[in-house]
Design a protein around this motif. Structure first.
Motif, PDB file in Angstrom:
ATOM      1  N   SER A 107     -45.121 -71.231 -15.780  1.00 17.29           N
ATOM      2  CA  SER A 107     -45.383 -72.372 -16.663  1.00 17.29           C
ATOM      3  C   SER A 107     -44.097 -73.099 -17.014  1.00 17.29           C
ATOM      4  CB  SER A 107     -46.077 -71.898 -17.948  1.00 17.29           C
ATOM      5  OG  SER A 107     -47.348 -71.374 -17.667  1.00 17.29           O
ATOM      6  N   ARG A 131     -42.932 -75.030 -13.939  1.00 15.52           N
ATOM      7  CA  ARG A 131     -43.742 -76.229 -13.703  1.00 15.52           C
ATOM      8  C   ARG A 131     -43.345 -77.339 -14.664  1.00 15.52           C
ATOM      9  NH1 ARG A 131     -48.171 -72.493 -13.909  1.00 15.52           N
ATOM     10  NH2 ARG A 131     -48.728 -71.774 -11.811  1.00 15.52           N
ATOM     11  N   ALA A 132     -43.063 -76.962 -15.914  1.00 13.30           N
ATOM     12  CA  ALA A 132     -42.645 -77.972 -16.891  1.00 13.30           C
ATOM     13  C   ALA A 132     -41.303 -78.575 -16.513  1.00 13.30           C
ATOM     14  CB  ALA A 132     -42.575 -77.342 -18.287  1.00 13.30           C
ATOM     15  N   SER A 188     -41.833 -80.936 -13.128  1.00 13.15           N
ATOM     16  CA  SER A 188     -43.166 -81.520 -13.236  1.00 13.15           C
ATOM     17  C   SER A 188     -43.471 -82.520 -12.131  1.00 13.15           C
ATOM     18  CB  SER A 188     -43.335 -82.197 -14.603  1.00 13.15           C
ATOM     19  OG  SER A 188     -42.297 -83.160 -14.802  1.00 13.15           O
TER      20      SER A 188
END
Length: 695
Positions: A617, A620-621, A624
């Motif tokens: 997570s 991914r941030a 992005s």
């Protein structure tokens, strides 16, 4: 600093000496000599083109002291060579004959309790024993003299899996060598006292004769961690010295054939500081055994990523892996349909130019009788042997297509690995005894894969300045020089991600003062823009207490949270601790993940442990803009001239996956087929697709 030996790849017995090497350990001395002809017939049928020979054959070569018998080995090598199968000849020193142990029991290692390590297994010898070294080097010289001009012997396999059984020796020979090692490292006794922090617990030593090994001290006594860390370094160096002595003894007589020794890199084991060992081989080789469970493929890729870095991006050698189950784990799972081929080709996709197994013919007796092999107990009429033949055909096709010698295209992200930090995480003097640097490297690697990104694994000591991002998970030990390198990297525009237990100590196991992380006399904190005062350690052992804490981004921490009490100007909080559990531990709204600009770059601080999903997570941030199917691993190997490109695709998922925009000619399509649209393939579970294109 050692000078790295030039890369020298062993030739095959093909017309041009090239091709993907394929074979395995061959132990004909376990069988009647009549079996050799049948073995070679089946090897040729399977496209085997190389074997590692005589690894455990000392007692067959020298059945009695001074009586060397090469005739049987000559016949085997001659038959192999005439069949086009090259020999990687071992020094046979990994296990000594029983007559040597009976005559010289003083060569046996001593464990930390003072017990003798008895013979009967492998490596039952002291690396510092002058008696054993004399016998071993005599054998090396005899082999070199006999086979230096043999055209079928194309490489030397020195020792075998150094450190497997004698990584830790507490003998008097080891004590004498340790004192010599310490004197060379520190120069004078005051420097050693300062490095070891001997002012604590009245451990000051007045001269070198008072320096001791960290033997068993009774009960739950805690070893001086600086002394233990130096003992780890010493053990690595003593075995490396032994390897070099064997190599050099042969090189004096037979200098023209390349040397290697098989590393043991998987995320269950990384025994030595292979960043040092890689300087001393002509080609880098590894024994990799898969990890049971759902991490099987990811763990293989992670280990291979480190191997590619150890080889400095040059092709490397899989010396051993298994066709299916082994017999030495608590759980010995077999490989599913397609995994034998998938695993081997995954190694190739990650830069390997040689695929070998332990072993060719499965043993009928002995400790490894139930270890799978290329030719199993069931014989040639078996699924495993048929799959071995299919693999041989695929590797032959890749060799014919010119894949050998091509190099793996690197990522823009490096996860930094330090053998010394791995050793340090085993210390029983840390805030938590559940740390594991190498497993954290694996978890970050897998988290990045889940986010659709692939990272390289690079030794901390190597040059990683060309990457865009470096990640340091549980790199406990950072020297002042390491911290300066990180600061310079960020200052010039790089991104640095520092994990929760990184930089807590320096190379002498000294804690930096002024707040955590303390390495670099405050420079690491300055770069991060963060100051922490305490560690909050969780665990189910604390009955009735919360054993996990949530972050505001949905991630969960279950082991360690740094209690951040100070942020520098410009530091951005990316995630905080929230919820009732955080409040119970007085961590509500305390920063958990931060970002601080530094020069032209930035430093990200991950102040707690995250599991794979939390890492994914976060990645991914951070990335992005990048959208990649995380179910597919795509690696690229490029020829040195840059004209030929090999795209390798691996399915990580248990379900079929459609892959789009695959350009080029398929060389290997294992468990996959063309899709309904142009340039599309449907990849089943355990599938591999390798295509070639010309640029």
């Amino acid at each position: 600093m050692a000078t790295r030996r030039s890369n020298k790849w062993p030739s095959l017995l093909t017309n041009n000496g090239r091709g993907i090497a394929f074979g395995g350990d061959y132990n004909p001395d376990q069988w009647p000599e009549a079996v050799v002809d049948e073995d070679i017939r089946l090897m040729c049928q399977a496209h085997v083109n190389t074997v590692a020979l005589a690894i455990f054959s000392w007692d067959k070569i020298e059945p009695r002291e001074g009586a060397f018998t090469f005739e049987w080995l000559d016949r085997v090598i001659d038959k192999l060579g005439k069949a086009g199968i090259a020999v990687d000849l071992a020094t046979a020193t990994a296990s000594a004959p029983m007559w040597l142990y009976i005559k010289h029991p003083e060569v046996l290692p001593i464990d930390k309790y003072g017990h003798t390590v008895n013979p009967g297994s492998r490596q039952s010898w002291q690396p510092t024993s002058p008696v054993f070294k004399a016998y071993a080097l005599t054998l090396c010289c005899k082999l070199a003299e006999h086979y230096r001009d043999n055209p079928y012997v194309t490489a030397w396999h020195v020792g075998n899996e150094y450190g497997w059984n004698n990584r830790y020796d507490y003998s008097d020979n080891a004590l004498d060598a340790f004192r010599t090692w310490c004197r060379a490292r520190y120069g004078d006794i005051d420097a050693l006292n300062e490095a070891w922090g001997t002012a604590f617990w009245s451990q000051h030593v007045n001269d070198w004769d008072e320096v001791l090994l960290p033997r068993h001290m009774g009960g739950d006594a805690m070893v001086n961690p600086a002394q233990q860390l130096d003992y780890e370094r010493f053990g690595n160096d003593m075995l490396l010295d032994f390897y070099k002595a064997e190599r050099d003894a042969i090189a004096e007589i037979c200098p023209d054939k390349p040397f290697t020794t098989n590393f043991m890199v998987s995320t269950d084991q990384c025994t030595m500081d292979y960043a040092q060992w890689a300087d001393e081989v002509d080609f880098v080789s590894n024994d990799h055994y898969f990890h049971e469970g759902e991490s099987h493929l990811d763990e293989l890729l992670c280990s291979d990523a480190l191997m590619d870095s150890l080889a400095l991006g040059k092709p490397w050698y899989v010396m051993e892996h298994s066709t299916s189950a082994v017999q030495w784990k608590p759980l010995n799972t077999r490989k599913r349909h397609g995994e034998l081929m998938r695993d081997a080709l995954a190694h190739v996709a990650m830069g390997a130019d040689a695929i070998n197994f332990f072993q060719w013919r499965q043993s009928a007796s002995g400790a490894e009788a139930f270890h799978s092999a290329m030719l199993p107990h069931a014989g040639a009429d078996s699924t495993i042997y048929r799959d071995v033949c299919k693999l041989g055909e695929a590797l032959h096709a890749l060799g014919e297509a010119g894949m050998q010698g091509s190099e793996l295209e690197r990522s823009d992200t490096a996860i930094l690995f330090s053998a010394e930090s791995e050793w340090a995480t085993r210390s029983q003097t840390l805030p938590s005894m559940k740390l594991d640097h190498w497993h954290d490297v694996r978890d970050w690697y897998r988290g990045l894969l889940d986010a659709g990104r692939r990272a390289d694994i690079v030794p901390l000591a190597y040059d990683w300045s060309g990457y865009q991002t470096v990640i340091l998970p549980t790199v406990l030990i950072l020297s002042d020089r390491d911290v300066r390198r990180l600061a310079d990297f960020a200052r010039k525009g790089g991104s640095v991600i520092i994990g929760y237990a990184t930089g807590l100590i320096d190379e002498h196991f000294h804690v930096g003062l002024g707040g955590y992380p303390g390495a670099g006399h405050g420079l690491l904190r300055e770069m991060l823009g963060v100051r922490s005062e305490e560690f909050n350690i969780l665990g189910s052992e604390a009955e009735g207490e919360p054993f996990e804490i949530r972050l505001c981004d949905g991630s969960v921490s279950r082991l360690w949270q740094n209690v951040v009490t100070g942020l520098a100007e410009g530091t951005k909080v990316i995630a905080e601790y929230v919820g009732a559990e955080a409040a119970e531990w007085e961590l509500a709204d305390v920063p958990a993940i931060t970002r601080h600009p530094y020069g032209e770059g930035a430093a990200l601080y991950v102040g707690c442990d995250l599991d794979r999903s939390g890492i994914a997570s976060l990645m991914r941030a951070l990335y992005s803009a990048t959208v990649v199917d995380q179910r597919i691993i795509h690696t690229i190997r490029r020829s040195v001239d840059g004209n030929a490109v090999f795209d390798c695709y691996l399915n990580r998922d248990r379900q079929p996956v459609h892959v789009q925009n695959v350009m080029g000619d398929p060389i290997v399509a294992h468990r996959c087929k063309p899709g309904a649209r142009a340039h599309e393939y449907v990849m089943d579970r355990n599938s591999v697709l390798i295509v070639k294109r010309v640029e």
